[in-house]
Structures are given as structure tokens and as C-alpha cells.
Scaffold this motif. Sequence first.
Motif, mmCIF file in Angstrom:
data_model
loop_
_atom_site.group_PDB
_atom_site.id
_atom_site.type_symbol
_atom_site.label_atom_id
_atom_site.label_comp_id
_atom_site.label_asym_id
_atom_site.label_seq_id
_atom_site.Cartn_x
_atom_site.Cartn_y
_atom_site.Cartn_z
ATOM 1 N N GLU A 4 -58.046 -8.120 3.443
ATOM 2 C CA GLU A 4 -57.214 -7.859 2.270
ATOM 3 C C GLU A 4 -58.148 -7.459 1.147
ATOM 4 N N GLY A 5 -58.356 -6.179 0.988
ATOM 5 C CA GLY A 5 -59.313 -5.707 -0.011
ATOM 6 C C GLY A 5 -60.722 -6.081 0.407
ATOM 7 N N ASP A 6 -61.410 -6.842 -0.453
ATOM 8 C CA ASP A 6 -62.776 -7.289 -0.150
ATOM 9 C C ASP A 6 -62.790 -8.616 0.612
ATOM 10 N N GLU A 7 -61.648 -9.266 0.751
ATOM 11 C CA GLU A 7 -61.581 -10.562 1.411
ATOM 12 C C GLU A 7 -61.370 -10.408 2.916
#
Length: 50
Positions: A4-7
Motif C-alpha cells: 500500500e504505497g510505501d508500506e
Amino acid sequence: MEREGDEVHLSETEATGGVKRQGVRYVLGFSLLLVVVAMSAIWILGSVLG
């Protein structure tokens, strides 16, 4: 694994790299018991024979 994005979200199995084994607890406990008994025997025999 989900991103999720950078996660990055990992499941418990992915994060630990394998399956948890319950037998490790018993091996460690039994080993600790053996060490305590062995050290006690050495200490007692040293006092009696020394």
C-alpha cells in the motif's frame, strides 16, 4: 505480501520465515533442567569429596 504505497504488509508466516514449532520450548526446558541437575551434582560431589 501486500503493498500500500510505501508500506509492505506481511502475514505472520511470511514475517517469521516459516512455521512456529512448539517442541523448541520443551527442548530448552529439558536442557535447562539437565544443566541444573549436572551443576548441582558437581557442586555436591565437590563438597563431599573435597
